[in-house]
Write a protein that holds these residues in place. Structure first.
Motif, short mmCIF file in Angstrom:
data_model
loop_
_atom_site.label_atom_id
_atom_site.label_comp_id
_atom_site.label_asym_id
_atom_site.label_seq_id
_atom_site.Cartn_x
_atom_site.Cartn_y
_atom_site.Cartn_z
N ASN A 1 0.80 -1.23 0.00
CA ASN A 1 0.00 0.00 0.00
C ASN A 1 0.83 1.28 0.00
O ASN A 1 0.52 2.21 0.73
N GLU B 1 -2.62 3.24 -3.11
CA GLU B 1 -3.70 2.27 -3.01
C GLU B 1 -4.49 2.09 -4.30
O GLU B 1 -5.55 1.48 -4.28
N ASP C 1 -7.69 5.20 7.35
CA ASP C 1 -7.55 3.95 6.58
C ASP C 1 -8.35 3.97 5.29
O ASP C 1 -8.17 3.13 4.42
N LYS C 2 -9.28 4.90 5.17
CA LYS C 2 -10.11 4.97 3.96
C LYS C 2 -9.82 6.18 3.09
O LYS C 2 -10.31 6.26 1.97
N VAL D 1 -10.88 4.94 -0.50
CA VAL D 1 -10.59 3.57 -0.90
C VAL D 1 -11.49 2.59 -0.15
O VAL D 1 -11.67 2.71 1.06
N THR D 2 -12.08 1.65 -0.89
CA THR D 2 -12.82 0.56 -0.24
C THR D 2 -12.25 -0.76 -0.76
O THR D 2 -11.28 -0.75 -1.52
N LYS E 1 -6.74 -3.76 11.68
CA LYS E 1 -7.77 -2.70 11.64
C LYS E 1 -7.84 -2.06 10.25
O LYS E 1 -8.93 -1.78 9.73
N ALA E 2 -6.66 -1.84 9.64
CA ALA E 2 -6.64 -1.24 8.28
C ALA E 2 -7.39 -2.14 7.30
O ALA E 2 -8.14 -1.66 6.45
N VAL F 1 -11.23 -1.93 8.07
CA VAL F 1 -11.85 -0.70 7.55
C VAL F 1 -12.06 -0.80 6.04
O VAL F 1 -13.10 -0.40 5.52
N LYS F 2 -11.08 -1.38 5.36
CA LYS F 2 -11.15 -1.44 3.89
C LYS F 2 -12.11 -2.52 3.40
O LYS F 2 -12.87 -2.30 2.46
N HIS F 3 -12.06 -3.70 4.02
CA HIS F 3 -12.79 -4.84 3.46
C HIS F 3 -14.06 -5.23 4.22
O HIS F 3 -14.93 -5.86 3.63
#
Lengths: 315, 137
Positions: free
Chosen positions: A43, A46, A223-224, A258-259, B57-58, B61-63
């Motif tokens: 990452n 991303e 994180d997003k 980002v997801t 945690k990262a 949050v993403k998945h």
């Protein structure tokens, strides 16, 4: 010495410093007490895209990506065209796939000059914790302009429709939040515009090759969400028999969300093209006011709004 | 006579609607999810630490967050549109599952829950995610 040459020389100094810092900080920023690991750093960026440029990232094997990219008109007309939203825009729909680890192939269709692009990306080197300080990726892009030209008025031969782009992408994840990237590139157009000189002889208005360098950074807000910044500096100076020939630099900033399967980037920058060689070769939107070598006063502030959306599938 | 017939048809229609609504679209909450013994017994090679929790945690949050919610209560933004009940990870019933069981479920997936073994090919990362799920209490 013209103002533009002074400006170019002025820009080369921070460019050199940035390149030096990227390579040295990349080494220093790694915890000296950390046990060196062969596992690559993840990452650094991303998405395949950092606003107007490719990122160092090559997605994992089996990833199919769809890109939807849009660039509106410049914001300078204000309410007249609602800050470029109602102005003519540029669109690209692209697809890419990673058939084997480190290697990606892709293609896309861009509205501007009906460009069909075919590209490949290969991760040459990957940054590791406490080991290799940078990741290096090579990106190559070939474009075929498919604009109809029945009477060969624009393109004399099929080869005249072709252009090529090569870029070496060097990046480092400095901390969990900060990543930096520097990307020198060369663009080549088979067909360049001809102009008549004072003796009535046809001369090339631009050279076939164009060298440029791009600098990018990411700050991870959460994180997003990331904040992205990008600067492209043209290096090649073209003969420019016509006024205002040389391409302008590009400054863009944006936010990225980002997801699991998407990346969404909202962009505020100068580039209205989407294929890299078109951007580097033909950018007429200047970020800052300056005077060109031929004495043309360039208006600054030619920014526009755009976005990149990527959708990922793991096959 | 006409009104009685209308009432009967209405009751029949309403009953059918209720039956369909409560059976066909019933979330599969509590539906057994068998996990092979050898997977359930696998020990987590990633120790709980600030680094592994942050990494987990990262990934969460993403998945995971969009369905399972920020705190794992199954109240993510997509939860309402799922056929499969995303579950409440805060409950003792969830937390008593072994690390190996959670790893297996994340890797393999079922119904609305996607398989993550392709999206997260590094098994160490999925184990870090399990470490983070243990903090959702």
């Amino acid at each position: 010495m013209t103002k533009f040459k002074k400006y170019l020389q002025f820009m080369m100094l921070p460019a050199s410093i940035c390149l030096f810092l990227l390579l040295s900080i990349g080494t220093m920023a790694q915890d000296s007490t950390a046990v060196p690991s062969k596992k690559p750093v993840k990452n650094t960026f991303e998405s395949n895209w950092v606003l107007d440029n490719q990122s160092v990232m090559v997605p994992i094997k089996g990833t199919l990506e769809m890109d939807m990219q849009h660039r509106f008109g410049t914001v300078r007309n204000g309410f007249k065209d609602f800050y470029g939203i109602y102005a003519p825009s540029n669109i690209r729909i692209g697809f890419s796939y990673v058939p084997m680890e480190k290697l990606q192939f892709g293609f896309g269709f861009t509205k501007e000059r009906l460009q069909l692009d075919l590209n490949a990306k290969y991760a040459i080197l990957k940054q590791t914790k406490g080991g290799i300080p940078v990741s290096i990726t090579y990106f190559v892009n070939t474009v075929i302009e498919t604009t109809p030209d029945k009477d060969n008025l624009i393109y004399v031969t099929g080869g005249d429709r072709m252009s090529y782009f090569h870029q070496l992408i060097i990046a480092s994840k400095i901390t969990d939040k900060i990543s930096l990237q520097v990307s020198p590139s060369i663009s080549h157009y088979n067909n360049v515009e001809g102009v008549l000189d004072a003796d009535g002889i046809v001369q090339r208005n631009m050279k076939n090759d164009h060298v440029a360098i791009a600098f990018m950074g990411r700050y991870k807000v959460s994180d997003k969400m990331n904040v992205l910044i990008n600067y492209d500096q043209p290096i090649t100076q073209h003969p420019g028999l016509k006024k205002n020939t040389n391409p302008n630099p590009n400054l863009s900033v944006g936010v990225e969300f980002v997801t699991s399967a998407h990346a969404f980037q909202l962009i505020f920058g100068n580039y209205q093209g989407i294929t890299p060689q078109s951007n580097n070769y033909f950018n007429h939107n200047a970020p800052f006011k300056y005077t060109t070598a031929d004495g043309t006063e360039m208006k600054g502030g030619m920014f526009l709004i755009g976005f990149n959306i990527t959708r990922l599938w793991n096959l | 006579m006409k009104s009685k017939l209308f009432t009967a048809v209405f009751i029949l229609f309403a009953s059918t609607l209720i039956l369909v609504a409560t059976s066909g679209f019933k979330p599969s909450q509590g539906k057994p999810w068998p996990v092979p013994d050898k997977n359930a017994k696998m020990a987590n090679p990633v120790k709980s630490s600030a680094t592994s929790i942050a990494e987990g945690k990262a990934l969460w949050v993403k998945h995971c967050q969009s369905c399972h919610g920020k705190t794992g209560k199954g109240d993510g933004t997509k939860a309402a549109s799922l056929k499969t009940e995303p579950g409440n990870f805060v409950t003792p019933a969830f937390q008593k599952q072994s690390d190996g069981t959670l790893f297996y479920k994340v890797s393999e997936g079922r119904e609305d829950m996607p398989s993550f073994k392709k999206k997260i090919p590094d098994t160490e990362e999925i184990w870090s995610l399990v470490v983070y799920m243990r903090t959702l209490k």
